[in-house]
Design a protein around this motif. Structure first.
Motif, PDB file in Angstrom:
ATOM      1  N   PRO A 195       4.348  -6.288   0.453  1.00 15.19           N
ATOM      2  CA  PRO A 195       4.923  -7.600   0.763  1.00 15.19           C
ATOM      3  C   PRO A 195       6.149  -7.531   1.665  1.00 15.19           C
ATOM      4  O   PRO A 195       6.521  -8.535   2.275  1.00 15.19           O
ATOM      5  CB  PRO A 195       5.276  -8.163  -0.624  1.00 15.19           C
ATOM      6  N   ASP A 196       6.756  -6.350   1.777  1.00 14.57           N
ATOM      7  CA  ASP A 196       7.922  -6.219   2.660  1.00 14.57           C
ATOM      8  C   ASP A 196       7.544  -6.327   4.130  1.00 14.57           C
ATOM      9  O   ASP A 196       8.425  -6.461   4.989  1.00 14.57           O
ATOM     10  CB  ASP A 196       8.632  -4.884   2.418  1.00 14.57           C
ATOM     11  N   GLU A 222       1.400 -20.749   4.445  1.00 12.16           N
ATOM     12  CA  GLU A 222       1.149 -20.228   3.101  1.00 12.16           C
ATOM     13  C   GLU A 222       0.880 -18.726   3.175  1.00 12.16           C
ATOM     14  O   GLU A 222       0.384 -18.218   4.182  1.00 12.16           O
ATOM     15  CB  GLU A 222      -0.053 -20.943   2.479  1.00 12.16           C
ATOM     16  N   VAL A 223       1.189 -18.016   2.113  1.00 12.73           N
ATOM     17  CA  VAL A 223       0.881 -16.589   2.019  1.00 12.73           C
ATOM     18  C   VAL A 223       0.081 -16.364   0.738  1.00 12.73           C
ATOM     19  O   VAL A 223       0.480 -16.807  -0.343  1.00 12.73           O
ATOM     20  CB  VAL A 223       2.152 -15.719   1.997  1.00 12.73           C
ATOM     21  N   THR A 224      -1.064 -15.716   0.864  1.00 15.37           N
ATOM     22  CA  THR A 224      -1.856 -15.338  -0.297  1.00 15.37           C
ATOM     23  C   THR A 224      -2.303 -13.891  -0.121  1.00 15.37           C
ATOM     24  O   THR A 224      -1.970 -13.246   0.879  1.00 15.37           O
ATOM     25  CB  THR A 224      -3.063 -16.285  -0.489  1.00 15.37           C
ATOM     26  N   ARG A 225      -3.021 -13.390  -1.086  1.00 13.41           N
ATOM     27  CA  ARG A 225      -3.509 -12.009  -1.024  1.00 13.41           C
ATOM     28  C   ARG A 225      -5.005 -12.007  -1.295  1.00 13.41           C
ATOM     29  O   ARG A 225      -5.484 -12.655  -2.218  1.00 13.41           O
ATOM     30  CB  ARG A 225      -2.774 -11.130  -2.048  1.00 13.41           C
ATOM     31  N   ARG A 226      -5.737 -11.270  -0.471  1.00 15.21           N
ATOM     32  CA  ARG A 226      -7.183 -11.174  -0.626  1.00 15.21           C
ATOM     33  C   ARG A 226      -7.556 -10.119  -1.677  1.00 15.21           C
ATOM     34  O   ARG A 226      -6.760  -9.242  -1.999  1.00 15.21           O
ATOM     35  CB  ARG A 226      -7.841 -10.782   0.706  1.00 15.21           C
ATOM     36  N   GLN A 227      -8.788 -10.193  -2.148  1.00 16.24           N
ATOM     37  CA  GLN A 227      -9.349  -9.106  -2.950  1.00 16.24           C
ATOM     38  C   GLN A 227      -9.797  -7.957  -2.055  1.00 16.24           C
ATOM     39  O   GLN A 227      -9.961  -6.828  -2.525  1.00 16.24           O
ATOM     40  CB  GLN A 227     -10.548  -9.615  -3.755  1.00 16.24           C
ATOM     41  N   THR A 228     -10.022  -8.236  -0.786  1.00 16.27           N
ATOM     42  CA  THR A 228     -10.477  -7.200   0.140  1.00 16.27           C
ATOM     43  C   THR A 228      -9.292  -6.452   0.725  1.00 16.27           C
ATOM     44  O   THR A 228      -8.168  -6.947   0.775  1.00 16.27           O
ATOM     45  CB  THR A 228     -11.298  -7.826   1.281  1.00 16.27           C
ATOM     46  N   LYS A 282      -3.611 -17.224 -10.149  1.00 16.12           N
ATOM     47  CA  LYS A 282      -3.738 -15.916  -9.502  1.00 16.12           C
ATOM     48  C   LYS A 282      -3.313 -15.942  -8.047  1.00 16.12           C
ATOM     49  O   LYS A 282      -2.284 -15.347  -7.684  1.00 16.12           O
ATOM     50  CB  LYS A 282      -5.183 -15.423  -9.628  1.00 16.12           C
ATOM     51  N   TYR A 283      -4.061 -16.633  -7.202  1.00 16.14           N
ATOM     52  CA  TYR A 283      -3.887 -16.472  -5.763  1.00 16.14           C
ATOM     53  C   TYR A 283      -2.647 -17.142  -5.190  1.00 16.14           C
ATOM     54  O   TYR A 283      -2.255 -16.851  -4.060  1.00 16.14           O
ATOM     55  CB  TYR A 283      -5.141 -16.949  -5.034  1.00 16.14           C
ATOM     56  N   ALA A 284      -2.019 -18.041  -5.952  1.00 15.97           N
ATOM     57  CA  ALA A 284      -0.761 -18.636  -5.510  1.00 15.97           C
ATOM     58  C   ALA A 284       0.422 -18.092  -6.294  1.00 15.97           C
ATOM     59  O   ALA A 284       1.567 -18.484  -6.028  1.00 15.97           O
ATOM     60  CB  ALA A 284      -0.822 -20.159  -5.651  1.00 15.97           C
ATOM     61  N   ALA A 285       0.177 -17.189  -7.217  1.00  9.49           N
ATOM     62  CA  ALA A 285       1.226 -16.681  -8.101  1.00  9.49           C
ATOM     63  C   ALA A 285       1.962 -15.502  -7.469  1.00  9.49           C
ATOM     64  O   ALA A 285       1.338 -14.619  -6.866  1.00  9.49           O
ATOM     65  CB  ALA A 285       0.624 -16.274  -9.436  1.00  9.49           C
ATOM     66  N   ASP A 286       3.265 -15.470  -7.625  1.00 12.99           N
ATOM     67  CA  ASP A 286       4.067 -14.399  -7.041  1.00 12.99           C
ATOM     68  C   ASP A 286       3.665 -13.021  -7.551  1.00 12.99           C
ATOM     69  O   ASP A 286       3.733 -12.032  -6.804  1.00 12.99           O
ATOM     70  CB  ASP A 286       5.550 -14.629  -7.320  1.00 12.99           C
ATOM     71  N   ASP A 287       3.251 -12.921  -8.832  1.00  9.54           N
ATOM     72  CA  ASP A 287       2.921 -11.596  -9.356  1.00  9.54           C
ATOM     73  C   ASP A 287       1.633 -11.041  -8.761  1.00  9.54           C
ATOM     74  O   ASP A 287       1.337  -9.853  -8.895  1.00  9.54           O
ATOM     75  CB  ASP A 287       2.861 -11.590 -10.884  1.00  9.54           C
ATOM     76  N   VAL A 309       0.691 -12.247  -5.250  1.00  7.95           N
ATOM     77  CA  VAL A 309       0.953 -12.253  -3.811  1.00  7.95           C
ATOM     78  C   VAL A 309       2.032 -11.243  -3.436  1.00  7.95           C
ATOM     79  O   VAL A 309       1.910 -10.531  -2.437  1.00  7.95           O
ATOM     80  CB  VAL A 309       1.352 -13.664  -3.340  1.00  7.95           C
ATOM     81  N   ARG A 310       3.084 -11.146  -4.227  1.00  6.71           N
ATOM     82  CA  ARG A 310       4.226 -10.301  -3.868  1.00  6.71           C
ATOM     83  C   ARG A 310       4.237  -8.963  -4.595  1.00  6.71           C
ATOM     84  O   ARG A 310       5.204  -8.218  -4.496  1.00  6.71           O
ATOM     85  CB  ARG A 310       5.533 -11.050  -4.140  1.00  6.71           C
ATOM     86  N   ARG A 311       3.187  -8.655  -5.305  1.00  4.70           N
ATOM     87  CA  ARG A 311       3.145  -7.382  -6.031  1.00  4.70           C
ATOM     88  C   ARG A 311       3.101  -6.217  -5.046  1.00  4.70           C
ATOM     89  O   ARG A 311       2.410  -6.269  -4.031  1.00  4.70           O
ATOM     90  CB  ARG A 311       1.902  -7.339  -6.933  1.00  4.70           C
ATOM     91  N   ARG A 312       3.811  -5.162  -5.386  1.00  8.67           N
ATOM     92  CA  ARG A 312       3.875  -3.994  -4.504  1.00  8.67           C
ATOM     93  C   ARG A 312       2.673  -3.077  -4.730  1.00  8.67           C
ATOM     94  O   ARG A 312       2.113  -3.031  -5.829  1.00  8.67           O
ATOM     95  CB  ARG A 312       5.186  -3.226  -4.731  1.00  8.67           C
ATOM     96  N   PRO A 313       2.277  -2.340  -3.712  1.00  9.39           N
ATOM     97  CA  PRO A 313       1.091  -1.482  -3.847  1.00  9.39           C
ATOM     98  C   PRO A 313       1.158  -0.530  -5.021  1.00  9.39           C
ATOM     99  O   PRO A 313       0.146  -0.291  -5.688  1.00  9.39           O
ATOM    100  CB  PRO A 313       1.054  -0.728  -2.511  1.00  9.39           C
ATOM    101  N   ASP A 314       2.324   0.027  -5.302  1.00 13.07           N
ATOM    102  CA  ASP A 314       2.450   0.994  -6.388  1.00 13.07           C
ATOM    103  C   ASP A 314       2.267   0.358  -7.758  1.00 13.07           C
ATOM    104  O   ASP A 314       2.071   1.079  -8.757  1.00 13.07           O
ATOM    105  CB  ASP A 314       3.810   1.693  -6.342  1.00 13.07           C
ATOM    106  N   ASP A 315       2.335  -0.961  -7.819  1.00 11.93           N
ATOM    107  CA  ASP A 315       2.170  -1.654  -9.105  1.00 11.93           C
ATOM    108  C   ASP A 315       0.725  -2.002  -9.399  1.00 11.93           C
ATOM    109  O   ASP A 315       0.433  -2.608 -10.426  1.00 11.93           O
ATOM    110  CB  ASP A 315       3.003  -2.956  -9.105  1.00 11.93           C
ATOM    111  N   ARG A 316      -0.196  -1.632  -8.525  1.00 12.86           N
ATOM    112  CA  ARG A 316      -1.601  -2.025  -8.713  1.00 12.86           C
ATOM    113  C   ARG A 316      -2.360  -0.927  -9.465  1.00 12.86           C
ATOM    114  O   ARG A 316      -2.185   0.231  -9.232  1.00 12.86           O
ATOM    115  CB  ARG A 316      -2.252  -2.289  -7.351  1.00 12.86           C
TER     116      ARG A 316
END
Length: 279
Positions: free
Chosen positions: A69-70, A83-89, A265-270, A272-279
């Motif tokens: 997200p940085d 708007e900013v969202t995150r894909r599953q892909t 899910k897709y509009a939630a900060d946890d 959209v803004r989650r860092r790669p290491d947290d996945r």
């Protein structure tokens, strides 16, 4: 589905299944991602497979699944109403302009599609390439790699021959798959008009110029006389013919579940803004 090697995409005819075509609708980024997920659940549960065309309203930056997200200029996006969202892909971020982007999704049970990722891309991109032919755009899969310019941006990464489509030596479409245990979602973006300045401004910490971006990316409006309406119709018609789909719509239940999924899910900060290491 016809007989033959399940990994040979040329042996698969998707038209003997039940498909619905959902013509272009305008949804938020979070809803577009939620609707794809709900459509996958519908297909996996024995309902119709879905082909759909959609617009991102408001304009949206979609992050790849592992995107940091940085890399986002959050202040610019907020100021401009993006708007900013995150894909599953996976892959890099894509700026989906409300006017300059035409997006589609193809969603079907996993068991009905090739198990080979390359074969599955080859099959599901068939109507995408057909849509470009209908617009008189000489487009095809990338057959040579370009050096990566800026990794966080999907359209500035090295080209991949499985899912990147080029016209005149420039990228014009990106496509990605999310393979669940029971269904496959392929979605993609066809660039109608390039807005290099705005696309680049959604990213933070880079020195890529708009001219450099335009050297790598082109739009349908630069390659043919097609209007945006023509482009939408071409994609819809190609998807409908390829699947022999009936014109359809979302059920009330699907829309209710999608709205809940989008909010949770897709509009939630946890998400959209989650860092790669947290996945």
């Amino acid at each position: 589905m016809t007989g033959g090697d399940p990994d040979a995409s040329d042996d698969i005819d998707v038209r003997d299944r039940e498909w619905r075509l959902i013509r272009e609708e305008s949804w938020s980024g979070a809803m577009n991602m939620a609707l794809d997920e709900i459509a996958a659940e519908t297909a996996a549960d024995g309902g119709p497979r879905t082909v759909r065309v959609y617009r991102w309203e408001p304009s949206t930056l979609s992050l790849g699944y592992r995107q940091d997200p940085d890399t986002v200029d959050w202040a610019f996006c907020e100021r401009e109403g993006i708007e900013v969202t995150r894909r599953q892909t996976g892959g890099g971020s894509i700026y989906h302009d409300a006017h300059g982007d035409v997006s589609y999704s193809i969603i079907a049970p996993k068991a009905e599609l090739p198990s080979s990722l390359m074969d599955c891309y080859h099959l599901l991109c068939t109507p995408v390439l057909d849509a470009f032919r209908r617009m008189d755009v000489a487009a095809d899969f990338a057959d040579e790699g370009f050096p990566e310019i800026y990794h966080p941006a999907c359209y500035l990464r090295e080209l991949h021959p499985a899912h990147d489509v080029v016209a005149g030596g420039k990228k014009i479409s990106g496509n990605a798959q999310y393979r669940r245990k029971d269904a496959v979602i392929q979605h993609g973006s066809l660039t109608y008009a390039v807005d290099a300045e705005r696309h680049l401004a959604t990213f933070a910490g880079h020195d890529v110029s708009p001219d450099t971006f335009r050297e790598r990316v082109t739009g349908i409006d630069e390659e043919s006389a097609a209007t945006r309406g023509d482009a939408v119709a071409a994609v819809e018609d190609a998807l409908a013919e390829w699947t022999d789909a009936r014109e359809g719509s979302w059920t009330d239940d699907e829309l209710e579940r999608a709205r809940e999924r989008a909010e949770e899910k897709y509009a939630a900060d946890d998400w959209v803004r989650r860092r790669p290491d947290d996945r």
